[in-house]
Design a protein around this motif. Sequence first.
Motif, PDB file in Angstrom:
ATOM      1  N   ILE A 186       0.845  -1.206   0.000  1.00  0.00           N
ATOM      2  CA  ILE A 186       0.000   0.000   0.000  1.00  0.00           C
ATOM      3  C   ILE A 186       0.880   1.257   0.000  1.00  0.00           C
ATOM      4  CG2 ILE A 186      -1.746   1.253   1.358  1.00  0.00           C
ATOM      5  CD1 ILE A 186      -2.537  -1.608   2.491  1.00  0.00           C
ATOM      6  N   ASP A 187       1.911   1.225   0.863  1.00  0.00           N
ATOM      7  CA  ASP A 187       2.827   2.348   1.038  1.00  0.00           C
ATOM      8  C   ASP A 187       3.629   2.609  -0.252  1.00  0.00           C
ATOM      9  OD1 ASP A 187       4.253   4.267   2.690  1.00  0.00           O
ATOM     10  OD2 ASP A 187       5.947   2.868   2.596  1.00  0.00           O
ATOM     11  N   TYR A 214       2.988   1.616  -3.270  1.00  0.00           N
ATOM     12  CA  TYR A 214       2.123   1.999  -4.395  1.00  0.00           C
ATOM     13  C   TYR A 214       1.863   3.504  -4.369  1.00  0.00           C
ATOM     14  CZ  TYR A 214      -1.571   2.164  -7.834  1.00  0.00           C
ATOM     15  OH  TYR A 214      -2.300   2.466  -8.969  1.00  0.00           O
ATOM     16  N   LYS A 215       1.602   4.026  -3.176  1.00  0.00           N
ATOM     17  CA  LYS A 215       1.311   5.463  -3.048  1.00  0.00           C
ATOM     18  C   LYS A 215       2.525   6.297  -3.503  1.00  0.00           C
ATOM     19  CE  LYS A 215      -1.074   8.653  -0.003  1.00  0.00           C
ATOM     20  NZ  LYS A 215      -2.372   8.851  -0.619  1.00  0.00           N
ATOM     21  N   LYS A 216       3.724   5.846  -3.095  1.00  0.00           N
ATOM     22  CA  LYS A 216       4.948   6.553  -3.521  1.00  0.00           C
ATOM     23  C   LYS A 216       5.136   6.449  -5.031  1.00  0.00           C
ATOM     24  CE  LYS A 216       7.595   5.933   0.753  1.00  0.00           C
ATOM     25  NZ  LYS A 216       8.195   4.795   1.462  1.00  0.00           N
ATOM     26  N   ARG A 263       2.864   5.785  -7.513  1.00  0.00           N
ATOM     27  CA  ARG A 263       1.840   6.357  -8.391  1.00  0.00           C
ATOM     28  C   ARG A 263       1.343   7.731  -7.957  1.00  0.00           C
ATOM     29  NH1 ARG A 263       2.393   3.354 -12.415  1.00  0.00           N
ATOM     30  NH2 ARG A 263       1.270   1.417 -12.714  1.00  0.00           N
ATOM     31  N   GLY A 264       1.539   8.014  -6.657  1.00  0.00           N
ATOM     32  CA  GLY A 264       1.023   9.285  -6.164  1.00  0.00           C
ATOM     33  C   GLY A 264      -0.452   9.243  -5.815  1.00  0.00           C
ATOM     34  N   HIS A 265      -1.067   8.070  -5.886  1.00  0.00           N
ATOM     35  CA  HIS A 265      -2.439   7.938  -5.364  1.00  0.00           C
ATOM     36  C   HIS A 265      -2.614   6.588  -4.670  1.00  0.00           C
ATOM     37  CE1 HIS A 265      -3.085   6.528  -9.680  1.00  0.00           C
ATOM     38  NE2 HIS A 265      -3.282   5.455  -8.959  1.00  0.00           N
ATOM     39  N   SER A 266      -3.780   6.391  -4.048  1.00  0.00           N
ATOM     40  CA  SER A 266      -3.945   5.230  -3.162  1.00  0.00           C
ATOM     41  C   SER A 266      -4.335   3.965  -3.927  1.00  0.00           C
ATOM     42  CB  SER A 266      -5.033   5.538  -2.125  1.00  0.00           C
ATOM     43  OG  SER A 266      -6.286   5.571  -2.798  1.00  0.00           O
ATOM     44  N   HIS A 288      -7.947   4.004  -4.810  1.00  0.00           N
ATOM     45  CA  HIS A 288      -8.192   4.771  -6.034  1.00  0.00           C
ATOM     46  C   HIS A 288      -7.947   3.879  -7.274  1.00  0.00           C
ATOM     47  CE1 HIS A 288      -8.225   8.319  -8.676  1.00  0.00           C
ATOM     48  NE2 HIS A 288      -7.156   7.787  -9.267  1.00  0.00           N
TER      49      HIS A 288
END
Length: 640
Positions: free
Chosen positions: A377-378, A380-382, A384-387, A390
Motif C-alpha cells: 500500500i505504502d 504503491y502510493k509513492k 503512483r502518487g495515489h492510493s 483509487h
Amino acid sequence: MTEKDTATDNLITDAMANPSPAKSLGDPGITPLSPSHTQNDSDQVPSGPSYVVVVAIDFGTTSSGYAYAFTKEPECIHTMRRWEGGDPGVSNQKTPTTILLTPDRKFHSFGYAARDFYHDLDPSESKQWLYLEKFKMKLHTTANLSINTDLHAANGKRVKALDIFAYALAFFKEQALKELSDQTGGEFDNGDVRWVITVPAIWKMPAKQFMREAAYKSGLVSREIPEQLIIALEPEAASIYCRKLRLHQLVDLGTPPTQNGFSPTENLGSGMTPGDRYVVVDCGGGTVDLTVHQIRLPEGHLKELYKASGGPYGSIGIDYEFEKLLCKIFGQDFIDQFKIKRPAAWVDLMIAFESRKRAAAPERTNPLNINLPFSFIDYYKKFRGHSVEHALRKSNVDFVKWSSQGMLRMSPDAMNSLFKPTIDHIIQHLTELFEKPEVCDIKFLFLVGGFAESPLLQHAVQNMLQGRSRIIIPHDVGLTILKGAVLFGLDPSVIKVRRSPLTYGVGVLNRFVEGKHPADKLLVKDGTRWCTDVFDVFIAADQSVALGELVKRSYTPAKPAQQVIVIHVYCSEKESVSFISEAGVRKCGTLRLDVSGTESTAPRREIQTLMQFGDTEIRAMAVDVSTGRTVKASIDFLSH
C-alpha cells in the motif's frame, strides 16, 4: 561363416571406415550389426546390495518432504517429523520448496525456516539475500537444459540451478539421517540408505538426469554407486500406493458410503480386481501428470497401458493468474518494480493468496479477503502518487473491491475465474486421454497431489466423467506420492511394463534400395551404393517395453586405435520415423563407449551395446565381444 554373414561384415566395415554424409550432423555412418530386442527374465535383473532403509524425497514445485521405511518392516511407512512454522489452514507434513542463500551465496535455510527468516529481514538487507521458490518447473520448461542452466532469485540475481537443487537435496539428506539416527539410537550410515527422488512422468530424460547430477553433487549418493539412487515417476508412485488402499483411507466422490457394497477394511484392491484399468491424475504445484495402469496377475504387478501424458497445468498457474489480475489493477510496471524492490513483501502477499486459494469452492457465496502487506500500500502510493483504493476504483475490475480493513475483497466468481484456465487445460487433457482406444473401460480415476484437494477441480472432473469411472481421492492426498515412492524403492520391479514416451534411435547407413530410398540420400563409396541418414529405431513412441528388456546393437571403431566411440542419439514424438533428417526428429543425447584398454589382436573389434528402456531412466551397458571385457558405456542427455 556363410556368404551372407561376410557380406554383412563388409558392409559394416565399409560403413564404419567411411563416414557417411550424415557426418555434417556429427554422426559416424554406423550400420547396426545385430538389431535385436531381447526379453531379459526379470528374475535375472541384479538386485544390488541390500539396504536397511528406503528414504523417498518428494521434491515438489510448491512443497517438499520425505518419508521412509525400514526394509524389515515394509508395511510401516514413516512420514517426516512435523516442521516448525507452517501456515494457518495448510497442513504442514511437507515444507514449502523455498531456499535461502546468504549474500555470499552460501546455503542458509530451507522451507518454513527460509521463508520466515527472509520475511524478518529489513527490506534494505533482504535485497542482498538470495531467496528462491517454485524453481523446479525450470527443469521442465528449459529447452536445452544443461549443467550450467541458471535460476533467478527473488532479487533478480542469477544462480546455478544445479547448486540450488544440490543444496535442497543435501538439506533433506541431513534431516532424514538425523531422524534415522534418533530412531535407531546411533549414527546412521548413509551407505545403508536407498534413496528415491520423485519426478513428474512427463519430464524428459535431460531433467531426470539433471536430478541425478544434483544428487551426486549434494553427496546424497556417489557417482560410483548410481544404483543407490532410484528416480521414481510421481504418478507411478501414486498408483503403487493407491492400489493398496483400504476403503476407509479414501473418499469416493461418486457414492454415499453405505452403497459401496464393500466393508471398510477391505482393500480397494478387492474393489480392484486383476485386469482392472485405472487412471491416476497427479495434480501438483507445477505439473499435472496422467498415467493409465492395469493390474496383472498373479502378483498384482502393474502394466502401463498408455504413455504418460500431461503438462504444466499445476496449481501455480492460479498464482500467475492472480499476478496478472494485480498487473491489470495496479499496472505491470508497478508489480515488476515492487517484486524487485520489496521481494519479501511480495512473498507475503503470495502466502496470503495461497491460504485464500484453498478456500475456493463451487458453492461458495461469501467473498474472499486477501491481506495486502502494508509495504504494498505504502510503496504503491509513492510510486503512483495515489492510493490503492483509487486504483481499484479506476481499474474497471468490478469483482475485486477494497475493504475498509485494508484487504482486497474478491467475489467467489473472481476467484473461480483465476482457476478456470488451469482447470480447463486439465479437463481438456483428460477428455482427449479418455478418447484414446487404449484408455477404455476405466474403472477408477484416482485424483492425487496437493491440487487434488481443490473442490473446484474435483467438481470439474466429476462433470467431465459423468459417472463413467469412480473418482477416488485418498485421505492423505498430499502424501500419496511420497508413500508410494517408498513402496517403489522397496520393490522397483512392481511396474513390469511401461510405454516409451518417445521414439529413440541413431542415424546409420543402409544398403541403397531403388524405389524404397529417396535419391537424395544416395552415397556411392567404392562402387557400393549406400542410403544415408537412416533412422535405426531402438524403441518406438508408445511401444510397450518390459522391465529388463534389452535392445542390442553392435558397433565397430572406425580406426583400430580409437579410444572412444561417440554415437548421437535421436528422438521423435512420432511413432514411425525413417530418417534422422525428418521434421520433428532432434538430437537428444550421446551414447559414449569408452573402448580404451580393450585393444585386441582381432582383425575387427565388435562392441556389443545393451540398452534398457523399460525403467524410469535409460541405461546402457557394453561388452567387447572378442575379449568379453566390459566397456564403459554411458548415455548423456544433458546438453553441453
